[in-house]
Design a protein around this motif. Structure first.
Motif, mmCIF file in Angstrom:
data_model
loop_
_atom_site.group_PDB
_atom_site.id
_atom_site.type_symbol
_atom_site.label_atom_id
_atom_site.label_comp_id
_atom_site.label_asym_id
_atom_site.label_seq_id
_atom_site.Cartn_x
_atom_site.Cartn_y
_atom_site.Cartn_z
ATOM 1 N N VAL A 180 7.783 5.086 -6.600
ATOM 2 C CA VAL A 180 6.770 5.554 -7.559
ATOM 3 C C VAL A 180 6.849 7.077 -7.531
ATOM 4 O O VAL A 180 6.730 7.683 -6.469
ATOM 5 N N ASN A 224 0.816 -1.227 0.000
ATOM 6 C CA ASN A 224 0.000 0.000 0.000
ATOM 7 C C ASN A 224 0.845 1.271 0.000
ATOM 8 O O ASN A 224 0.328 2.345 0.278
ATOM 9 N N TYR A 225 2.128 1.143 -0.297
ATOM 10 C CA TYR A 225 2.974 2.335 -0.152
ATOM 11 C C TYR A 225 2.651 3.438 -1.165
ATOM 12 O O TYR A 225 2.970 4.590 -0.940
ATOM 13 N N ALA A 226 2.013 3.072 -2.271
ATOM 14 C CA ALA A 226 1.673 4.101 -3.264
ATOM 15 C C ALA A 226 0.204 4.500 -3.194
ATOM 16 O O ALA A 226 -0.312 5.144 -4.101
ATOM 17 N N GLU A 227 -0.441 4.133 -2.091
ATOM 18 C CA GLU A 227 -1.890 4.324 -1.975
ATOM 19 C C GLU A 227 -2.305 5.801 -2.037
ATOM 20 O O GLU A 227 -3.335 6.138 -2.599
ATOM 21 N N SER A 251 4.263 9.578 -15.072
ATOM 22 C CA SER A 251 4.273 8.546 -14.021
ATOM 23 C C SER A 251 5.502 7.663 -14.204
ATOM 24 O O SER A 251 5.709 7.103 -15.281
ATOM 25 N N ILE A 270 5.723 10.812 -9.457
ATOM 26 C CA ILE A 270 4.857 11.516 -10.409
ATOM 27 C C ILE A 270 5.410 12.927 -10.583
ATOM 28 O O ILE A 270 5.512 13.682 -9.614
ATOM 29 N N ILE A 320 -0.882 8.330 -3.524
ATOM 30 C CA ILE A 320 -0.225 9.118 -4.575
ATOM 31 C C ILE A 320 -1.189 10.105 -5.245
ATOM 32 O O ILE A 320 -0.819 11.235 -5.547
ATOM 33 N N LEU A 321 -2.434 9.680 -5.437
ATOM 34 C CA LEU A 321 -3.415 10.550 -6.091
ATOM 35 C C LEU A 321 -3.705 11.789 -5.230
ATOM 36 O O LEU A 321 -3.714 12.915 -5.731
ATOM 37 N N VAL A 322 -3.880 11.548 -3.936
ATOM 38 C CA VAL A 322 -4.149 12.643 -2.999
ATOM 39 C C VAL A 322 -2.943 13.584 -2.940
ATOM 40 O O VAL A 322 -3.084 14.809 -2.913
ATOM 41 N N VAL A 382 -0.741 14.173 -5.258
ATOM 42 C CA VAL A 382 -0.649 14.957 -6.501
ATOM 43 C C VAL A 382 -1.573 16.170 -6.413
ATOM 44 O O VAL A 382 -1.182 17.288 -6.748
ATOM 45 N N VAL A 383 -2.786 15.954 -5.923
ATOM 46 C CA VAL A 383 -3.733 17.070 -5.777
ATOM 47 C C VAL A 383 -3.191 18.093 -4.775
ATOM 48 O O VAL A 383 -3.273 19.302 -4.992
#
Lengths: 102, 141
Positions: free
Chosen positions: B133, B95-98, B118, B135, B100-102, B104-105
């Motif tokens: 990972v 889950n270490y990249a869990e 990416s 971005i 990433i989306l948050v 980035v925002v």
């Protein structure tokens, strides 16, 4: 005692390793203003491999269908993660999708 | 060569031999027409560790034949216990990249983002690595 320690170490080291192959973030630039009101959804689909033999090969299609169902108005931002959970003579491939839906 | 010198030499070789490895890259659309672009980077990483390879190295350098055989057997058990395709070294947390989306925002307060790249990469030092990972992107000002 030494053997017990060795066995314990072996069990600990062989506990559930994983590998993330890809994590990709994409954005729909025309809908960037929809971030504020967007709802974050999580989708996870997987397939079990036993020595390379699989019976359910359409898990990615299922994830995509689920995304279309949960985001009928489309997405403004999406993260796709492809990973593998390792196991004893078998492994599980997973697709995780996180998306901001309108 | 004395054993300490050999160990030092081996350790130095491992450290010098540490290198980055690119596994996957994806570049998306970039829009330079709507204002000045400010670059940002979001990175998450996790310790990668190939236990089977480590034990195999131990087997190769073991002094006695029986120890070497035992270690080879352990390496075999570890290898079949962690079966499956890998990119880089295996990690013990999937889950270490869990977030990433948050992240980035969060990295772009204006929430106007373009040119996301990416990258899945690793920094390897022998059987240990940093699995990354990353971005990269641009905020539109």
């Amino acid at each position: 005692m030494k053997k017990l320690f060795l066995l314990f170490s072996l069990v600990m080291l062989s506990a559930c390793t994983s590998s993330i192959h890809m994590s990709q973030v994409a954005i729909e630039e025309k809908r960037i203003n929809e971030f504020e009101n967007g709802q974050l959804i999580n989708i996870e689909k997987s397939q079990k491999n036993i020595l390379g033999f699989v019976y359910d090969t359409n898990y990615v299609d299922k994830a995509y269908e689920s995304l279309l169902k949960q985001c009928p108005q489309g997405t403004s931002m999406i993260n796709v993660e492809y990973l593998t959970n390792h196991g004893f003579m078998s492994w599980t491939d997973k697709i995780r999708i996180k998306a901001l839906c309108k | 060569m004395p054993i300490k010198m050999k160990s030092m030499f081996g350790l130095s070789l491992l450290l010098i031999g540490g290198c980055s490895q690119l596994h996957h890259v994806h570049v998306s659309d970039i829009d330079q027409s709507r204002g000045r672009l400010t670059p940002f980077t979001v990175k998450v990483n996790e310790l990668g560790f190939d236990a089977a390879q480590t034990v195999q190295i131990g087997a190769d350098v073991a002094k006695s034949a029986s120890t070497s055989e035992d270690l080879e057997f352990i390496a075999f058990i570890l290898a079949i216990s962690n079966f499956g395709p890998t990119t880089g070294n295996p990690v013990y947390n999937d889950n270490y990249a869990e977030q990433i989306l948050v992240e980035v925002v969060k990295a772009c307060p204006s929430r106007k983002i373009t040119g996301l790249t990416s990258i899945r990469e690793a920094t390897n030092i022998g059987p240990v690595s940093g699995e990354v990972v990353r971005i990269n992107g641009y905020c539109i000002n």
